[in-house]
Design an enzyme around this catalytic site. Structure first.
Site, PDB file in Angstrom:
ATOM      1  CB  CYS A   1      19.821  89.654   9.528  1.00 39.10           C
ATOM      2  SG  CYS A   1      19.207  88.298   8.572  1.00 39.10           S
TER       3      CYS A   1
HETATM    4  O1  KQY Z   1      16.596  87.377   9.013  1.00 41.34           O
HETATM    5  C1  KQY Z   1      16.798  88.373   9.653  1.00 41.34           C
HETATM    6  N1  KQY Z   1      16.443  89.524   9.115  1.00 41.34           N
HETATM    7  C2  KQY Z   1      17.240  88.405  11.082  1.00 41.34           C
HETATM    8  C3  KQY Z   1      17.500  87.142  11.757  1.00 41.34           C
HETATM    9  C4  KQY Z   1      17.284  87.301  13.228  1.00 41.34           C
HETATM   10  C5  KQY Z   1      17.617  86.094  13.983  1.00 41.34           C
HETATM   11  C6  KQY Z   1      17.516  86.277  15.438  1.00 41.34           C
HETATM   12  N2  KQY Z   1      18.247  85.325  16.182  1.00 41.34           N
END
Ligand code: KQY
Length: 370
Positions: free
Chosen positions: A355
């Site tokens: 992420c």
């Molecule tokens: O799963 C993702 N690509 C990002 C997670 C974002 C979480 C925000 N608090």
């Protein structure tokens, strides 16, 4: 930077798989005290570790807000480029451009971003700076841009094999906070046009309590064409059990865009991870930001790893399954080093290594027209 009114499909551009060659990786420096405890002190340490590990394999560009620039420069090793870019948070996978390649080089898809669900179930109250990040990345890459003003998406909600197949989750893409007036068929059309794909595989759900409405990048990913890794548990009492079973049933009956059957490789999740009292107490409470509490279960999964040139950067949780995950990944990514980084501080912020990273694909010199 030019904004195009066509689509990547019309122009013969497509999104390559993450496991293909990259020219760089983007990350964003964490700072918000309502998402990263103790003014992001520990998150900054972990992000630095991830960045310096990737930098052994490819160029890393860290986007940093002007007010954090001096601090970030003092903590980052000199081989990591830092560029001043305002932001609301540090999720380069979701707010960054999705880069596509074609005969004419590199272009970026700039999806409309609304903080994972705006007023319905978004995670923070204002996201205008985050919605500009993809276009800043396109500028930095000198890449022309496609902008989807009429379609909300985050990069973590899609996974491609670079050969025409996309995997996503219904819980996220059909959620009320993103594109409530679009049908599943219309959403599928957008994915096909902007990623240049011909087949979309829909999983029902993702990882239990994943605050993104269950992005696919936490539950399943292509590790090579026709091979998919899947977050798994054998514990029937874990709410994750049914979610993983359902994904397995769908994937194991599916074929990809080329008609190949998918091989599904299970990667056991770590034992349930929970936020501690001390961790929760380190967060600043801000109106409009999702609140976190001691005892919250964290959406921990090894699928949330990042594949860079020559290596796989994978979360570890100080759990016995760390070793099992590493062994499976070693088989799935032959020829790459599997490097595990203890990433609890990223997990506490609601995501993991995948992420917080975004690849810039390298355009092969002999790229065949699609
Ligand atoms: O799963 C993702 N690509 C990002 C997670 C974002 C979480 C925000 N608090």
């Amino acid at each position: 930077m030019k904004t195009l009114i066509t689509t990547p499909k019309q122009d013969g551009f497509y999104m390559p798989a993450e496991f293909e060659k990259h020219s760089a990786t983007y990350m964003i420096w964490p700072e918000r005290a309502d998402n990263w405890r103790l003014n992001a002190k520990f998150a900054q340490e972990t992000f630095t570790k991830v960045a310096e590990t990737i930098a052994k394999y490819e160029l890393v560009i860290m986007l940093v807000s002007p007010k954090e620039y001096k601090n970030a420069k003092s903590k980052l090793p000199p081989d990591i480029c830092a560029a001043e870019v305002e932001n609301d948070d540090a999720w380069a996978r979701d707010t960054g451009a999705t880069f596509v390649i074609g005969q004419k080089g590199l272009r970026g898809v700039d999806w409309k971003f609304n903080s994972w669900g705006a007023e319905i179930d978004g995670l923070y109250a204002s996201w205008d700076k985050d919605d500009l990040i993809a276009s800043r990345m396109c500028e930095l890459e000198d890449a022309e841009r496609y902008r989807t003003d009429d379609f909300v998406l985050e990069g973590g909600s899609i996974c491609v094999d670079g050969q025409g197949t996309v995997i996503t989750t219904e819980s996220c893409l059909l959620s009320k906070g993103r594109n409530p007036n679009m049908s599943k068929e219309q959403i599928e059309e957008k994915l096909k046009n902007y990623l240049n794909a011909s087949k979309v595989i829909w999983l029902k759900r993702g990882v239990y309590l994943d605050e993104t409405n269950e992005h696919v990048d936490n539950i399943a990913c292509f590790t090579s064409p026709a091979n998919v890794a899947l977050a798994w548990t054998d514990d029937k009492n874990d709410p994750q059990y049914e979610l993983s079973q359902s994904a397995f049933e769908i994937l194991s009956k599916e074929t990809d865009a080329e008609g190949r059957k998918l091989n599904v490789h299970k990667i056991h999740i770590p034992s349930p991870q929970y936020m501690t009292k001390e961790e929760a107490a380190g967060l600043t409470i801000v109106k409009g930001t999702k609140t976190r509490q001691a005892g919250d279960r964290l959406a921990a999964s090894y699928i949330n790893h990042y594949v860079c040139n020559g290596a796989v950067i994978c979360p570890s949780f100080n759990d016995l399954n760390d070793y099992r995950a590493k062994a499976v990944l070693k088989k799935l990514y032959p020829g790459r080093e599997i490097i595990q980084i203890y990433s609890r501080e990223i997990l506490l912020g609601g995501g993991n290594i995948h992420c917080i990273t975004q690849q810039v694909p390298k355009k092969p010199s002999n790229l065949a027209a699609l």
